[in-house]
Design a protein around this motif. Structure first.
Motif, PDB file in Angstrom:
ATOM      1  N   ALA A  72       0.827  -1.208   0.000  1.00 48.41           N
ATOM      2  CA  ALA A  72       0.000   0.000   0.000  1.00 48.41           C
ATOM      3  C   ALA A  72       0.859   1.256   0.000  1.00 48.41           C
ATOM      4  N   GLU A  73       1.927   1.254   0.778  1.00 46.70           N
ATOM      5  CA  GLU A  73       2.798   2.426   0.802  1.00 46.70           C
ATOM      6  C   GLU A  73       3.497   2.630  -0.540  1.00 46.70           C
ATOM      7  N   ARG A  74       3.825   1.525  -1.235  1.00 47.98           N
ATOM      8  CA  ARG A  74       4.531   1.642  -2.512  1.00 47.98           C
ATOM      9  C   ARG A  74       3.592   2.046  -3.645  1.00 47.98           C
ATOM     10  N   VAL A  80      -0.133   3.321   6.086  1.00 47.75           N
ATOM     11  CA  VAL A  80      -0.940   2.183   6.491  1.00 47.75           C
ATOM     12  C   VAL A  80      -0.302   1.590   7.732  1.00 47.75           C
ATOM     13  N   GLU A  81      -1.110   1.278   8.724  1.00 50.99           N
ATOM     14  CA  GLU A  81      -0.590   0.740   9.968  1.00 50.99           C
ATOM     15  C   GLU A  81       0.098  -0.596   9.712  1.00 50.99           C
ATOM     16  N   ARG A  82       1.136  -0.822  10.523  1.00 51.26           N
ATOM     17  CA  ARG A  82       1.887  -2.063  10.404  1.00 51.26           C
ATOM     18  C   ARG A  82       0.975  -3.248  10.715  1.00 51.26           C
ATOM     19  N   ARG A  83       1.143  -4.346   9.978  1.00 50.81           N
ATOM     20  CA  ARG A  83       0.347  -5.562  10.109  1.00 50.81           C
ATOM     21  C   ARG A  83      -1.134  -5.275   9.883  1.00 50.81           C
ATOM     22  N   SER A  84      -1.431  -4.394   8.944  1.00 49.29           N
ATOM     23  CA  SER A  84      -2.817  -4.062   8.641  1.00 49.29           C
ATOM     24  C   SER A  84      -3.056  -4.222   7.151  1.00 49.29           C
ATOM     25  N   LEU A 161      -5.437  -4.804  -4.429  1.00 52.18           N
ATOM     26  CA  LEU A 161      -4.318  -3.942  -4.789  1.00 52.18           C
ATOM     27  C   LEU A 161      -3.262  -4.658  -5.628  1.00 52.18           C
ATOM     28  N   PRO A 162      -2.932  -5.943  -5.366  1.00 50.90           N
ATOM     29  CA  PRO A 162      -1.940  -6.602  -6.227  1.00 50.90           C
ATOM     30  C   PRO A 162      -2.340  -6.647  -7.700  1.00 50.90           C
ATOM     31  N   LEU A 163      -3.640  -6.685  -8.002  1.00 49.45           N
ATOM     32  CA  LEU A 163      -4.084  -6.721  -9.389  1.00 49.45           C
ATOM     33  C   LEU A 163      -4.031  -5.350 -10.038  1.00 49.45           C
ATOM     34  N   LEU A 164      -3.841  -4.287  -9.259  1.00 48.67           N
ATOM     35  CA  LEU A 164      -3.803  -2.922  -9.780  1.00 48.67           C
ATOM     36  C   LEU A 164      -2.382  -2.413  -9.998  1.00 48.67           C
ATOM     37  N   GLU A 165      -1.380  -3.253  -9.730  1.00 48.76           N
ATOM     38  CA  GLU A 165      -0.001  -2.790  -9.889  1.00 48.76           C
ATOM     39  C   GLU A 165       0.282  -2.454 -11.350  1.00 48.76           C
TER      40      GLU A 165
END
Length: 595
Positions: A72-74, A80-84, A161-165
């Motif tokens: 998400a940050e990339r 985004v909170e860690r482990r979220s 999100l992985p499909l939107l890269e």
């Protein structure tokens, strides 16, 4: 990317009562609605026609992760909170210019949306480049997480999100099929939930098209494509519980002939390229994919929606399927769904198992359906069969069969009359193969005769239930006549009993008269709980006994009155004493079981 048509759908009023009524009919084992007239399933054709989403292409499948923080940050450049796996909604809306633009007092919805669009255009990049790609990913995450694949609560998940890269690959996925899987999953959730996740206009318009007699939608803009913008939801100001109860009763008593199995018969493909490419996927029982949701589309349960007769099928049971992961709640391992669900993905890519049926009647399926569900398909507080409506339905079916038979007879006559001239003409045109053309014409004539025989058999099948319904109606009329006659005699007996109480002392004749009256009233009470035939047989003898016994009792009363007159002359007592009232336990229906 295939989302343009759904973005053009205007605002629609939410109909929570209709959604809950449909939800209460959902059978999670079969992944289908269980209505009194059989199974119904929202299909890929419904998704394509109503929303315009693509139901063709690659399965929406890929990797899922226990945490989407780094991704998400990339790809979104948002904290985004860690482990979220959840993106902060406020931060996402602020990045798109949607958070600060609130609705002002006195501002209409159209004015507010127009101002919201202007604010967003100032925030978004206007030229292609990295910033435009970043804004587009943020918007797609919001759109997929809060509209198309919405879940309960106020969160935005990163699972897609992985499909939107790679934005160039987004348009190659079958997002409409994934949307249908998400709808099935939402309908199969706990019954304590009062709402259905996902894009709510889909189920509403689906009900408007297939169940028009419910009268929950208004067709205000005919001809638009896709179909969803044509409809508006009717405003219902009654309490939600009252609306739901009325809808349940309306579905229980819904006229079967008004069910629209194929609402798109008159729809063409003009201006709908997404529909042309989707047609190879229609009419097939396949597996639907939405990452960790891998659910079956059991279209074989609704063969009537394909213009086929419904054959007897083995109803699905949950334990017979490999139910894969269904939830993102909590942490889980990294999973490659292309590998884990390889068999189901191959099933989708090959579009195997098209629905076929070779039966000529739905009777066997309906009998098996009734045995499986018994009375569970009726959800209203009380269900009463509308005999008049059933008779009207049978008459309509019979009339339809007669019309079909007449049409087939006309076609057969025309074919027979033109057979000789067409044969001569074709033989003159095709001198090299006269026997072939003659065989084809003979085969056509045989097929026409077979169709005529089928229609005649169907007409005979429909005449029997029609005659039974008419017999039931005549028996009910006869029962009503018997009941009216019995009630008239009861009134006469009541008057005679009251006269006897005043004019003479109690005796065996009065007790006999009271008991006869009690028996008649009891028979009438029992008759209301029996069928029409049983009632006519049970009430007739009771009234007959009363008519026979009435004349004999009158003779006995005259003789008794004569003897009492002689006894009074010898005893020197009068005969005009007021007698005590009759015991209520032996009365004429004033208490106990004689009501």
């Amino acid at each position: 990317m295939g989302f343009g048509q759904i973005f053009r759908i205007e605002r629609m009023r939410v109909d929570p009562a209709l959604t809950q009524a449909l939800r209460s009919r959902w059978d999670a084992e079969a992944s289908a609605f269980a209505f009194p007239w059989g199974h119904m399933i929202p299909s890929l054709e419904d998704v394509s026609q109503i929303t315009g989403l693509r139901v063709y292409g690659r399965a929406v499948s890929g990797y899922t992760y226990p945490c989407y923080h780094d991704l998400a940050e990339r790809l979104l450049d948002l904290p985004v909170e860690r482990r979220s796996s959840l993106v902060p909604r406020v931060a996402l809306q602020e990045s798109l210019g949607l958070f600060e633009a609130r609705k002002n007092a006195g501002e209409s919805k159209d004015e507010y949306l127009a101002r919201l669009a202007r604010v967003s255009q100032r925030e978004l990049a206007s030229e292609p480049g990295p910033q435009a790609d970043l804004d587009l990913r943020r918007f797609l995450v919001l759109f997929l997480g809060r509209l198309l694949f919405a879940t309960r609560g106020d969160v935005v998940h990163c699972r897609f999100l992985p499909l939107l890269e790679d934005l160039g690959e987004v348009g190659g996925y079958a997002w409409g099929a994934a949307f249908l899987a998400h709808q099935f999953d939402g309908l199969s959730a706990s019954e304590r939930q009062t709402s259905t996740s996902g894009f709510y206009p889909f189920l509403q318009v689906w009900a408007y098209l297939h169940l028009p007699a419910l009268s929950r939608g208004d067709l205000t803009r005919s001809g638009l494509v896709p179909i969803a913008p044509r409809w508006d939801s009717r405003r219902d100001t009654r309490h939600l519980a009252d609306q739901l109860e009325r809808l349940q009763e309306a579905i229980d008593s819904y006229p079967y002939l008004d069910v629209v199995w194929q609402p798109y018969m008159g729809e063409g493909d003009e201006g709908q390229p997404w529909l042309v490419q989707a047609r190879p996927y229609f009419g097939r029982s396949v597996w639907l994919h939405a990452l960790n949701l891998v659910l079956p589309l059991n279209l074989f349960l609704t063969q009537r929606s394909l213009g086929l007769r419904q054959s007897v099928v083995e109803f699905p049971v949950r334990d017979r399927f490999r139910w894969l992961g269904r939830s993102f709640r909590g942490l889980h391992d990294t999973t490659d769904w292309r590998e884990r669900a390889r068999e189901q993905i191959e099933n989708w890519e090959r579009k195997v198992k098209g629905v076929r049926s070779d039966v000529t009647t739905d009777d066997a399926y309906l009998q098996a359906y009734a045995l499986k569900y018994e009375g569970k398909v009726y959800k209203s507080a009380r269900h009463q069969v509308d005999v008049t409506g059933e008779i009207a339905s049978l008459r309509a079916l019979l009339q339809s069969a007669v019309q079909d038979r007449e049409a087939a007879q006309r076609q057969t006559t025309e074919l027979s009359e033109g057979y000789r001239s067409k044969r001569c003409f074709l033989l003159s045109k095709c001198r090299g193969s006269p026997s072939l053309m003659e065989a084809r014409l003979a085969g056509a004539a045989l097929r026409a005769e077979e169709a005529q025989r089928h229609l005649e058999e169907r007409e005979r099948d429909l005449e029997l239930p029609h005659e039974q319904a008419m017999t039931l109606q005549s028996e009910r009329d006869q029962l009503r006549v018997w009941a009216e006659a019995a009630e008239a005699h009861v009134a006469e007996m009541t008057r005679e009993l009251a006269t006897l109480r005043v004019q003479r002392p109690p005796g065996d004749q009065e007790e006999t008269l009271a008991r006869s009256l009690q028996q008649i009233v009891t028979d009438i009470g029992r008759s209301h709980s029996r069928s029409g035939v049983s009632v006519s047989r049970a009430t007739g003898p009771s009234v007959g006994q009363y008519l026979v016994g009435s004349s004999s009792r009158r003779r006995n009363e005259e003789e008794e009155r004569h003897r009492q007159g002689e006894g009074s002359a010898h005893d020197g007592r009068g005969g005009g004493e007021m007698l005590p009232p009759l015991d209520r336990r032996e009365g004429s229906g004033e208490s106990g079981g004689g009501q």
